[in-house]
Design a protein around this motif. Sequence first.
Motif, PDB file in Angstrom:
ATOM      1  N   VAL A 348       0.858  -1.189   0.000  1.00 42.38           N
ATOM      2  CA  VAL A 348       0.000   0.000   0.000  1.00 42.38           C
ATOM      3  C   VAL A 348       0.890   1.233   0.000  1.00 42.38           C
ATOM      4  O   VAL A 348       2.024   1.204   0.500  1.00 42.38           O
ATOM      5  CB  VAL A 348      -0.946  -0.016   1.227  1.00 42.38           C
ATOM      6  N   GLN A 349       0.407   2.290  -0.575  1.00 40.06           N
ATOM      7  CA  GLN A 349       1.154   3.545  -0.617  1.00 40.06           C
ATOM      8  C   GLN A 349       0.471   4.582   0.259  1.00 40.06           C
ATOM      9  O   GLN A 349      -0.768   4.655   0.305  1.00 40.06           O
ATOM     10  CB  GLN A 349       1.211   4.061  -2.061  1.00 40.06           C
ATOM     11  N   VAL A 350       1.260   5.394   0.959  1.00 37.69           N
ATOM     12  CA  VAL A 350       0.727   6.563   1.645  1.00 37.69           C
ATOM     13  C   VAL A 350       1.422   7.781   1.048  1.00 37.69           C
ATOM     14  O   VAL A 350       2.647   7.816   0.920  1.00 37.69           O
ATOM     15  CB  VAL A 350       0.911   6.486   3.177  1.00 37.69           C
ATOM     16  N   ALA A 351       0.630   8.753   0.639  1.00 35.24           N
ATOM     17  CA  ALA A 351       1.152   9.926  -0.042  1.00 35.24           C
ATOM     18  C   ALA A 351       0.577  11.185   0.579  1.00 35.24           C
ATOM     19  O   ALA A 351      -0.615  11.251   0.878  1.00 35.24           O
ATOM     20  CB  ALA A 351       0.812   9.884  -1.534  1.00 35.24           C
ATOM     21  N   TRP A 371       1.989   4.221  -9.074  1.00 37.61           N
ATOM     22  CA  TRP A 371       1.488   3.203  -8.136  1.00 37.61           C
ATOM     23  C   TRP A 371       0.058   2.797  -8.487  1.00 37.61           C
ATOM     24  O   TRP A 371      -0.251   1.606  -8.591  1.00 37.61           O
ATOM     25  CB  TRP A 371       1.564   3.749  -6.719  1.00 37.61           C
ATOM     26  N   THR A 372      -0.804   3.767  -8.668  1.00 36.16           N
ATOM     27  CA  THR A 372      -2.201   3.443  -8.973  1.00 36.16           C
ATOM     28  C   THR A 372      -2.336   2.886 -10.387  1.00 36.16           C
ATOM     29  O   THR A 372      -3.207   2.061 -10.647  1.00 36.16           O
ATOM     30  CB  THR A 372      -3.095   4.678  -8.800  1.00 36.16           C
ATOM     31  N   GLY A 373      -1.455   3.313 -11.310  1.00 40.48           N
ATOM     32  CA  GLY A 373      -1.483   2.761 -12.660  1.00 40.48           C
ATOM     33  C   GLY A 373      -1.153   1.292 -12.701  1.00 40.48           C
ATOM     34  O   GLY A 373      -1.579   0.574 -13.617  1.00 40.48           O
ATOM     35  N   ALA A 374      -0.392   0.826 -11.714  1.00 36.65           N
ATOM     36  CA  ALA A 374      -0.073  -0.596 -11.610  1.00 36.65           C
ATOM     37  C   ALA A 374      -1.129  -1.363 -10.823  1.00 36.65           C
ATOM     38  O   ALA A 374      -0.960  -2.553 -10.549  1.00 36.65           O
ATOM     39  CB  ALA A 374       1.303  -0.773 -10.960  1.00 36.65           C
ATOM     40  N   GLY A 375      -2.198  -0.683 -10.441  1.00 41.44           N
ATOM     41  CA  GLY A 375      -3.272  -1.346  -9.701  1.00 41.44           C
ATOM     42  C   GLY A 375      -3.121  -1.267  -8.201  1.00 41.44           C
ATOM     43  O   GLY A 375      -3.873  -1.916  -7.463  1.00 41.44           O
ATOM     44  N   PRO A 536       1.122  -3.015 -14.908  1.00 38.57           N
ATOM     45  CA  PRO A 536      -0.205  -3.482 -14.486  1.00 38.57           C
ATOM     46  C   PRO A 536      -0.282  -5.004 -14.495  1.00 38.57           C
ATOM     47  O   PRO A 536       0.464  -5.684 -15.224  1.00 38.57           O
ATOM     48  CB  PRO A 536      -1.146  -2.879 -15.538  1.00 38.57           C
ATOM     49  N   ARG A 537      -1.174  -5.545 -13.675  1.00 41.27           N
ATOM     50  CA  ARG A 537      -1.402  -6.982 -13.639  1.00 41.27           C
ATOM     51  C   ARG A 537      -1.750  -7.486 -15.045  1.00 41.27           C
ATOM     52  O   ARG A 537      -2.491  -6.843 -15.780  1.00 41.27           O
ATOM     53  CB  ARG A 537      -2.547  -7.305 -12.687  1.00 41.27           C
ATOM     54  N   GLY A 538      -1.186  -8.636 -15.392  1.00 40.83           N
ATOM     55  CA  GLY A 538      -1.442  -9.195 -16.706  1.00 40.83           C
ATOM     56  C   GLY A 538      -0.347  -8.920 -17.709  1.00 40.83           C
ATOM     57  O   GLY A 538      -0.486  -9.245 -18.886  1.00 40.83           O
ATOM     58  N   SER A 539       0.777  -8.352 -17.263  1.00 43.34           N
ATOM     59  CA  SER A 539       1.871  -8.044 -18.190  1.00 43.34           C
ATOM     60  C   SER A 539       2.540  -9.303 -18.719  1.00 43.34           C
ATOM     61  O   SER A 539       3.178  -9.271 -19.772  1.00 43.34           O
ATOM     62  CB  SER A 539       2.913  -7.165 -17.495  1.00 43.34           C
ATOM     63  N   GLY A 540       2.413 -10.415 -17.981  1.00 41.72           N
ATOM     64  CA  GLY A 540       3.017 -11.660 -18.432  1.00 41.72           C
ATOM     65  C   GLY A 540       4.500 -11.761 -18.175  1.00 41.72           C
ATOM     66  O   GLY A 540       5.163 -12.664 -18.700  1.00 41.72           O
ATOM     67  N   LEU A 541       5.061 -10.869 -17.342  1.00 41.26           N
ATOM     68  CA  LEU A 541       6.491 -10.873 -17.062  1.00 41.26           C
ATOM     69  C   LEU A 541       6.730 -11.062 -15.568  1.00 41.26           C
ATOM     70  O   LEU A 541       5.939 -10.604 -14.734  1.00 41.26           O
ATOM     71  CB  LEU A 541       7.137  -9.563 -17.503  1.00 41.26           C
ATOM     72  N   ALA A 542       7.837 -11.717 -15.239  1.00 40.30           N
ATOM     73  CA  ALA A 542       8.249 -11.870 -13.845  1.00 40.30           C
ATOM     74  C   ALA A 542       9.765 -11.845 -13.786  1.00 40.30           C
ATOM     75  O   ALA A 542      10.447 -12.284 -14.724  1.00 40.30           O
ATOM     76  CB  ALA A 542       7.713 -13.171 -13.252  1.00 40.30           C
ATOM     77  N   CYS A 543      10.296 -11.334 -12.685  1.00 39.06           N
ATOM     78  CA  CYS A 543      11.736 -11.311 -12.448  1.00 39.06           C
ATOM     79  C   CYS A 543      12.024 -12.028 -11.136  1.00 39.06           C
ATOM     80  O   CYS A 543      11.504 -11.629 -10.086  1.00 39.06           O
ATOM     81  CB  CYS A 543      12.265  -9.883 -12.388  1.00 39.06           C
ATOM     82  N   ASP A 544      12.826 -13.081 -11.193  1.00 37.39           N
ATOM     83  CA  ASP A 544      13.173 -13.870 -10.017  1.00 37.39           C
ATOM     84  C   ASP A 544      14.581 -13.508  -9.553  1.00 37.39           C
ATOM     85  O   ASP A 544      15.521 -13.471 -10.355  1.00 37.39           O
ATOM     86  CB  ASP A 544      13.126 -15.365 -10.335  1.00 37.39           C
ATOM     87  N   TYR A 545      14.728 -13.295  -8.259  1.00 34.57           N
ATOM     88  CA  TYR A 545      16.020 -12.892  -7.722  1.00 34.57           C
ATOM     89  C   TYR A 545      17.062 -13.964  -7.982  1.00 34.57           C
ATOM     90  O   TYR A 545      16.837 -15.156  -7.728  1.00 34.57           O
ATOM     91  CB  TYR A 545      15.892 -12.627  -6.230  1.00 34.57           C
ATOM     92  N   ALA A 546      18.220 -13.551  -8.485  1.00 33.07           N
ATOM     93  CA  ALA A 546      19.306 -14.485  -8.774  1.00 33.07           C
ATOM     94  C   ALA A 546      20.481 -14.315  -7.829  1.00 33.07           C
ATOM     95  O   ALA A 546      21.406 -15.128  -7.853  1.00 33.07           O
ATOM     96  CB  ALA A 546      19.784 -14.304 -10.221  1.00 33.07           C
TER      97      ALA A 546
END
Length: 573
Positions: A348-351, A371-375, A536-546
Amino acid sequence: MSDPLAEVLALEAEGLLFSAHDRAMSALAEHPEDVALRYRATLTIARAGATAMALDLFHRLRLDAEADPEIGMLGARLIKDRAFEQPPAVRAPLLAEATQRYAALWRIHDTGWHGVNAAALRLLSGDPHSAAMIARQVLANHTDTGNYWSAATEAEALLLAGRLEECRRALEEAESRAGADISARATTRRQMRREARALGLPPEFVDVLRVPAVLHYTGHMPKPGQDDPALEAGIAAALDARIAAEHVGAAFGGLAAGFDILAVEALLRAGIAPTAVLPCDPDTYEADSVAPAGERWVARFRALLPRLRVIQLDERPFPDDDLHLALAGRRAMGLARLHARHRDGPSVQVASWDGQPARGAAGTGADVASWTGAGGRSMQIPWPWPREGSGNGAPAVRRRPMAVLFGDLPRFSALDDAGLATFYDGPLAAMGAALDRYPATYRNAWGDAVQVTFDEVVDAAACAFDMRAALAAQDPPIHPRFAIDFGPLLPVHDAVQNVDKFSGRAMTRAARIEPVTPPGRIFATEAFACEVALLPRGSGLACDYAGRIPTAKGFGYLPLYALRRSGAEEEME
């Protein structure tokens, strides 16, 4: 002398999985045969969601040779998790292997958590009847040992057996035993949510296991003279209330004068040590983002700095733009969202702002929009001082934030002239054809190296996937190394090549990461991973920490991520 295992366990329980993994790996440099450290190094990165890396590490650290059933269960879990990263049509063999491993562990050791995992995989393989039967056997033999995992195992078995009210009560008991262990809660929540969906049940009941929220804080800086103690006290009280109401357990943001410092002070009052993301060294940041508001903010900044976790980026100020501040803000937001994902909890964001759009690339308005653009959900605290005439206009900037893709092919230097002719007509032509499908802003190649820039991270990622597929289709297949970064680039004219191009530290970083990328993989910087987290949700991408990995030519250790396509199931979470 410090106990590295105890440090790893403490970081893991707090949900700081990246830090726990890095600490375990650094300790293994001194104690390479320590089984507990090898296990925790693998488990922490698995819990962070980096399944492919964890599976590789499981074998590389020789854990598959250990007889400990807990280690054996980790191997089965990694195969299961890897299955759910694949498209449904190709999961079956991996699910079958994981089921066999869990069933064997259950037969040998007769422990409930092995049995319940075997039951879960029967359910997820489409056999709910067998799953319920195994779950009933687990419950018949279950003895409550009084710890979290005993209650969690019982709850999961009850869910699989269809006894939902008893399941909820067992989860409530598990929550009462979990203490501060966020990582354990996250593991159970993910597993039971997946099972609930397979049973056609709403998964919200897993929220009985409470994971604290991750907060991103952002707000305005005051102008000199805006020092009303009563107004500050009102903001502080509002922050105290929001932090308590949202059950905040971790936080990311900056440390500028004004709302940032007020938020950090409130978080520390609540017993939370936030992570402050600074674009550059603290002295430069102080002069740029603290001192202009007045000396009293400088004193508070200096007093807070040693009490925080600080991430210092390599983004110094550049004339006539604020991209260094904008990218630090985006990194803080991305890290907050990544951290929440790994803890399986909310962000959550507080602004605190005046509701007006940002006047440049950086600013509270820009943070709220991203932040809100990403849902994401953003809570507002009114900014009490006027901001007209601040002089923070939007200048005509020279630099642009862009994604940089750098690639390299193996064995190029060994080619003779005939091989070079084949290379240019085959692999390089295939990469060029893949690249033609995407709106690159700059493209270059020399020998076997390619360098491409994009305005959008999704285009950079999609192009990397397509170029990799094009090379894998060659005869024989070629497994390239690709590295991706994100940062400000400067348009320049190359007088030697007589071409217009882009230059910047992001170009250099990508080139230094590519040599340490495993063949066939795509490694991304933390900056790029945070941009993906802000899609936004549904981008189809993920980054896993290496992990924190040493880069080429002495460029230093950098936190790197493996880029992959995310599955539909991940997008639902």
